[in-house]
Write a protein that holds these residues in place. Structure first.
Motif, PDB file in Angstrom:
ATOM      1  N   PRO A  11      -9.945  10.931  22.356  1.00  0.00           N
ATOM      2  CA  PRO A  11     -11.309  11.205  22.828  1.00  0.00           C
ATOM      3  C   PRO A  11     -11.968   9.952  23.394  1.00  0.00           C
ATOM      4  N   VAL A  12     -12.695  10.130  24.473  1.00  0.00           N
ATOM      5  CA  VAL A  12     -13.361   9.027  25.160  1.00  0.00           C
ATOM      6  C   VAL A  12     -14.584   8.601  24.366  1.00  0.00           C
ATOM      7  N   GLY A  13     -14.810   7.293  24.285  1.00  0.00           N
ATOM      8  CA  GLY A  13     -15.972   6.754  23.588  1.00  0.00           C
ATOM      9  C   GLY A  13     -17.241   6.953  24.402  1.00  0.00           C
ATOM     10  N   ALA A  14     -18.300   6.360  23.948  1.00  0.00           N
ATOM     11  CA  ALA A  14     -19.586   6.472  24.630  1.00  0.00           C
ATOM     12  C   ALA A  14     -19.493   5.871  26.025  1.00  0.00           C
ATOM     13  N   ALA A  15     -20.031   6.584  26.990  1.00  0.00           N
ATOM     14  CA  ALA A  15     -19.984   6.140  28.377  1.00  0.00           C
ATOM     15  C   ALA A  15     -21.125   5.178  28.661  1.00  0.00           C
ATOM     16  N   GLY A  16     -20.822   4.116  29.385  1.00  0.00           N
ATOM     17  CA  GLY A  16     -21.842   3.149  29.768  1.00  0.00           C
ATOM     18  C   GLY A  16     -22.364   3.456  31.164  1.00  0.00           C
ATOM     19  N   ILE A  17     -23.139   2.553  31.685  1.00  0.00           N
ATOM     20  CA  ILE A  17     -23.729   2.758  33.003  1.00  0.00           C
ATOM     21  C   ILE A  17     -22.686   2.695  34.112  1.00  0.00           C
ATOM     22  N   THR A  18     -21.615   1.933  33.904  1.00  0.00           N
ATOM     23  CA  THR A  18     -20.585   1.803  34.930  1.00  0.00           C
ATOM     24  C   THR A  18     -19.986   3.149  35.298  1.00  0.00           C
ATOM     25  N   CYS A  19     -19.854   4.045  34.334  1.00  0.00           N
ATOM     26  CA  CYS A  19     -19.219   5.339  34.606  1.00  0.00           C
ATOM     27  C   CYS A  19     -20.015   6.176  35.600  1.00  0.00           C
ATOM     28  N   ARG A  20     -21.279   5.856  35.810  1.00  0.00           N
ATOM     29  CA  ARG A  20     -22.100   6.608  36.764  1.00  0.00           C
ATOM     30  C   ARG A  20     -22.130   5.970  38.147  1.00  0.00           C
ATOM     31  N   MET A  21     -21.600   4.745  38.271  1.00  0.00           N
ATOM     32  CA  MET A  21     -21.594   4.051  39.561  1.00  0.00           C
ATOM     33  C   MET A  21     -20.548   4.673  40.478  1.00  0.00           C
ATOM     34  N   THR A  22     -20.975   5.039  41.678  1.00  0.00           N
ATOM     35  CA  THR A  22     -20.057   5.629  42.649  1.00  0.00           C
ATOM     36  C   THR A  22     -19.415   4.535  43.505  1.00  0.00           C
ATOM     37  N   LEU A  23     -18.424   4.925  44.289  1.00  0.00           N
ATOM     38  CA  LEU A  23     -17.781   3.994  45.205  1.00  0.00           C
ATOM     39  C   LEU A  23     -18.814   3.430  46.184  1.00  0.00           C
ATOM     40  N   GLY A  24     -19.706   4.278  46.681  1.00  0.00           N
ATOM     41  CA  GLY A  24     -20.746   3.817  47.597  1.00  0.00           C
ATOM     42  C   GLY A  24     -21.629   2.757  46.972  1.00  0.00           C
ATOM     43  N   PHE A  25     -21.980   2.940  45.703  1.00  0.00           N
ATOM     44  CA  PHE A  25     -22.809   1.967  44.990  1.00  0.00           C
ATOM     45  C   PHE A  25     -22.108   0.613  44.927  1.00  0.00           C
ATOM     46  N   VAL A  26     -20.825   0.623  44.583  1.00  0.00           N
ATOM     47  CA  VAL A  26     -20.065  -0.623  44.460  1.00  0.00           C
ATOM     48  C   VAL A  26     -19.907  -1.293  45.823  1.00  0.00           C
ATOM     49  N   LEU A  27     -19.668  -0.503  46.870  1.00  0.00           N
ATOM     50  CA  LEU A  27     -19.532  -1.092  48.202  1.00  0.00           C
ATOM     51  C   LEU A  27     -20.871  -1.633  48.713  1.00  0.00           C
ATOM     52  N   ARG A  28     -21.981  -0.999  48.344  1.00  0.00           N
ATOM     53  CA  ARG A  28     -23.298  -1.552  48.704  1.00  0.00           C
ATOM     54  C   ARG A  28     -23.516  -2.893  48.003  1.00  0.00           C
ATOM     55  N   ASP A  29     -23.040  -3.011  46.768  1.00  0.00           N
ATOM     56  CA  ASP A  29     -23.130  -4.290  46.068  1.00  0.00           C
ATOM     57  C   ASP A  29     -22.254  -5.331  46.760  1.00  0.00           C
ATOM     58  N   ALA A  30     -21.061  -4.932  47.220  1.00  0.00           N
ATOM     59  CA  ALA A  30     -20.191  -5.863  47.961  1.00  0.00           C
ATOM     60  C   ALA A  30     -20.874  -6.312  49.253  1.00  0.00           C
ATOM     61  N   ALA A  31     -21.594  -5.403  49.908  1.00  0.00           N
ATOM     62  CA  ALA A  31     -22.328  -5.764  51.125  1.00  0.00           C
ATOM     63  C   ALA A  31     -23.415  -6.786  50.791  1.00  0.00           C
ATOM     64  N   ARG A  32     -24.084  -6.594  49.676  1.00  0.00           N
ATOM     65  CA  ARG A  32     -25.136  -7.517  49.257  1.00  0.00           C
ATOM     66  C   ARG A  32     -24.558  -8.901  48.957  1.00  0.00           C
ATOM     67  N   ARG A  33     -23.379  -8.964  48.378  1.00  0.00           N
ATOM     68  CA  ARG A  33     -22.755 -10.238  48.005  1.00  0.00           C
ATOM     69  C   ARG A  33     -22.167 -10.983  49.204  1.00  0.00           C
ATOM     70  N   ARG A  34     -21.887 -10.269  50.299  1.00  0.00           N
ATOM     71  CA  ARG A  34     -21.417 -10.868  51.551  1.00  0.00           C
ATOM     72  C   ARG A  34     -20.057 -11.544  51.447  1.00  0.00           C
ATOM     73  N   GLY A  35     -19.226 -11.159  50.506  1.00  0.00           N
ATOM     74  CA  GLY A  35     -17.884 -11.726  50.387  1.00  0.00           C
ATOM     75  C   GLY A  35     -16.889 -10.952  51.238  1.00  0.00           C
ATOM     76  N   ALA A  36     -15.788 -11.587  51.546  1.00  0.00           N
ATOM     77  CA  ALA A  36     -14.753 -10.956  52.370  1.00  0.00           C
ATOM     78  C   ALA A  36     -13.976  -9.911  51.568  1.00  0.00           C
ATOM     79  N   VAL A  37     -13.585  -8.849  52.254  1.00  0.00           N
ATOM     80  CA  VAL A  37     -12.763  -7.790  51.675  1.00  0.00           C
ATOM     81  C   VAL A  37     -11.638  -7.460  52.652  1.00  0.00           C
ATOM     82  N   ARG A  38     -10.580  -6.874  52.116  1.00  0.00           N
ATOM     83  CA  ARG A  38      -9.504  -6.336  52.954  1.00  0.00           C
ATOM     84  C   ARG A  38      -9.398  -4.865  52.594  1.00  0.00           C
ATOM     85  N   VAL A  39      -9.657  -4.006  53.568  1.00  0.00           N
ATOM     86  CA  VAL A  39      -9.698  -2.562  53.358  1.00  0.00           C
ATOM     87  C   VAL A  39      -8.370  -1.959  53.813  1.00  0.00           C
ATOM     88  N   HIS A  40      -7.678  -1.290  52.891  1.00  0.00           N
ATOM     89  CA  HIS A  40      -6.405  -0.628  53.190  1.00  0.00           C
ATOM     90  C   HIS A  40      -6.674   0.866  53.351  1.00  0.00           C
TER      91      HIS A  40
END
Length: 195
Positions: free
Chosen positions: A110-139
């Protein structure tokens, strides 16, 4: 004396029937729990322990290996090593997950208590990457890879300014722009961004 033995036999018979019925109910409850278990749930358990996994991806044959470092609503992240940095993988791009047998068995618990990370979508994480301005390689599923900086991320796509990974994003360094739908991404290598 005969009545006492008769009642004892009845009591043992009822106890045996009750235990058998409880075992059936426990088995059914476990089957029901397993039927509700998602890939995301299993990956979350593996990430809690930072288990080493092998993730097979859609598109041209690709397998990523490393410890799981996080799981979101529709993505997971792995640490690929000091030279390769981290990877962000959309769950829909995963075709198979391999790990040691004890880890895979443990992932069905059984899965333990879910934190806030479990609600973060791919779009949310990529918006954070845009804010950080670091290089990425997209496959992508077509087998291509684009290197650059995410300028912005929408609901189902993001804009990537193409440039070399070791060069900061400057207008003079940008060789082109790409709008990339999330549905075509197999994984994102976080070259200039820590996860």
């Amino acid at each position: 004396m005969r009545w006492e033995r008769f009642f004892e036999d009845l009591e043992h018979q009822l106890d045996s029937e009750w235990e058998a019925e409880r075992a059936v109910l426990d088995s059914e409850a476990e089957r029901l729990r397993m039927s509700r278990l998602t890939l995301r749930d299993r990956l979350a358990v593996l990430a809690e322990e930072s288990d080493e996994v092998a993730i097979d991806l859609a598109g041209p044959a690709a397998t990523l290996r490393g410890p799981l470092t996080g799981v979101g609503a529709d993505w997971c992240s792995l640490e690929l090593g000091a030279d390769a940095h981290g990877a962000l993988v959309p769950l829909r791009a995963i075709t198979a997950v391999g790990a040691a047998r004890p880890a895979l068995t443990r992932s069905t618990r059984p899965v333990g208590a879910a934190g806030i990370t479990c609600r973060m979508t791919l779009g949310f994480v990529l918006r954070d990457a845009a804010r950080r301005r670091g290089a990425v390689r997209v496959h992508t599923v077509a087998g291509g890879a684009h290197t650059g900086t995410i300028d912005r991320a929408g609901a189902d796509h993001f804009d990537l300014a193409l440039h070399d990974a070791d060069v900061p994003r400057r207008d003079t360094a940008v060789a082109g722009l790409r709008v990339i739908p999330f549905s075509t991404v197999t994984w994102v290598q976080l070259v200039g961004i820590g996860i």
